[in-house]
Design a protein around this motif. Structure first.
Motif, short mmCIF file in Angstrom:
data_model
loop_
_atom_site.label_atom_id
_atom_site.label_comp_id
_atom_site.label_asym_id
_atom_site.label_seq_id
_atom_site.Cartn_x
_atom_site.Cartn_y
_atom_site.Cartn_z
N TYR A 24 -5.65 0.31 -5.24
CA TYR A 24 -4.59 -1.58 -4.91
C TYR A 24 -3.17 -0.77 -4.77
CZ TYR A 24 -2.71 -5.89 -6.45
OH TYR A 24 -1.79 -6.92 -5.78
N ASN A 25 -2.56 0.19 -4.84
CA ASN A 25 -1.73 0.44 -4.07
C ASN A 25 -1.23 0.50 -2.65
OD1 ASN A 25 0.75 -0.72 -6.18
ND2 ASN A 25 -0.53 1.33 -7.82
N ASN A 27 -3.60 -1.11 -0.54
CA ASN A 27 -4.23 -2.07 -0.23
C ASN A 27 -5.07 -2.08 0.00
OD1 ASN A 27 -1.72 -3.48 -0.66
ND2 ASN A 27 -0.34 -2.15 1.55
N GLU A 28 -6.39 -1.11 -0.88
CA GLU A 28 -7.59 -1.33 -0.01
C GLU A 28 -8.72 -2.04 -1.07
OE1 GLU A 28 -9.13 2.47 0.56
OE2 GLU A 28 -7.24 3.66 1.74
N TYR A 29 -8.62 -3.35 -1.23
CA TYR A 29 -8.97 -3.82 -2.49
C TYR A 29 -10.25 -3.75 -2.66
CZ TYR A 29 -4.11 -5.31 -1.01
OH TYR A 29 -2.63 -5.71 -1.29
N SER A 62 -7.17 -9.08 -6.05
CA SER A 62 -7.93 -7.87 -5.29
C SER A 62 -8.72 -9.02 -4.45
CB SER A 62 -9.04 -6.65 -5.82
OG SER A 62 -7.80 -5.79 -6.47
N ASN A 65 -6.70 -11.13 -2.43
CA ASN A 65 -5.79 -10.27 -0.91
C ASN A 65 -6.89 -10.28 -0.24
OD1 ASN A 65 -3.15 -9.77 -1.79
ND2 ASN A 65 -3.58 -8.46 -2.76
N TYR A 240 7.19 -3.67 -8.28
CA TYR A 240 5.79 -4.55 -7.87
C TYR A 240 6.27 -5.69 -8.65
CZ TYR A 240 4.19 0.25 -7.81
OH TYR A 240 3.74 1.63 -6.41
N ASN A 242 3.68 -7.84 -8.34
CA ASN A 242 2.28 -8.77 -8.17
C ASN A 242 1.91 -8.45 -9.52
OD1 ASN A 242 0.83 -5.91 -8.52
ND2 ASN A 242 1.41 -5.90 -6.81
#
Length: 247
Positions: A24-25, A27-29, A62, A65, A240, A242
């Protein structure tokens, strides 16, 4: 996990959850979703509802996004129900807020705004929860272009309550929304000279990133040097904001 048959290993869910946060961090959702689903099922079987709530937060964010809005809405609803059951008002408040941001239908949006009363009803003695819930409601109403007359009563309530309990943080935050509604041309000056310096001196670093970003966006077209200055502050804070990190 690759070298052993780890399906029944007691810490399997914790490993999948840790992997989910890593993805997640980064950005690989899609990978985050895959790992979170494994962790979610594990925690469900273990009746570990606190971790179920945390997994739902990552799943919902996720999906959002990845622009899978229907899946995101359904997961935010589950998150709201779960966090309400657990009495996790911080997670509940953020879940309602993120769910509200996805609403384009005005009727559903109005219904969503009433959900902010849940943490107030269940936690009437907790002033900070009350103030945070109302602030989130104001922010959602502003972003949804609700008529300012409906918003002003909430701003006035926070301003008066913060004066009663002598809380300068919420007083300054109420002034911020007051400027946004009544003096929009002066809001950036207020941010730069009043709100941000106050928050930097206080223990409110988690709130700063939003205002740094607002000033960075404002200065982008008129003063690139200042815009970069506030963007660097965003990166330096590394906070963070989010939903997945409200745990």
């Amino acid at each position: 996990l690759k070298k052993t048959n780890a399906i029944n290993v007691s810490y399997r869910g914790d490993i999948d959850y840790a992997l989910a946060l890593c993805y997640y961090n980064l950005n690989e959702y899609e990978k985050a979703l895959n790992s979170t689903i494994f962790a979610y099922r594990y925690y469900q079987n273990e009746d570990n509802f606190q971790q179920v709530g945390h997994c739902l937060a990552i799943l919902a964010d996720s999906y959002k996004n990845l622009n899978l809005n229907e899946e995101a809405e359904a997961t935010y609803k589950k998150l709201i129900r779960t966090s309400e059951m657990l009495g996790n008002h911080k997670l509940l408040n953020k879940g309602i807020y993120e769910y509200g941001l996805l609403q384009t239908n005005k009727v559903i949006l109005e219904e969503t705004l009433t959900l902010f009363d849940l943490p107030l009803e269940q936690n009437s003695g907790d002033v900070s929860t009350q103030l945070e819930s109302i602030l989130s409601k104001i922010d959602l109403m502003m972003k949804s272009n609700i008529h300012k007359d409906k918003i002003q009563k909430y701003v006035k309530y926070i301003k008066n309550l913060s004066l009663q309990i002598e809380d300068k943080t919420y007083y300054f935050l109420s002034l911020y929304y007051e400027y946004k509604i009544e003096k929009p041309s002066q809001v950036n000056d207020f941010l730069e000279k009043k709100l941000i310096p106050f928050l930097e001196k206080s223990d409110c670093s988690s709130k700063l990133i939003v205002y740094y970003k607002e000033l960075a966006d404002y200065y982008e077209s008129i003063d690139l040097k200042k815009s970069l200055y506030y963007l660097k502050k965003c990166m330096h804070k590394n906070e963070y904001t989010n939903l997945a990190h409200i745990i």
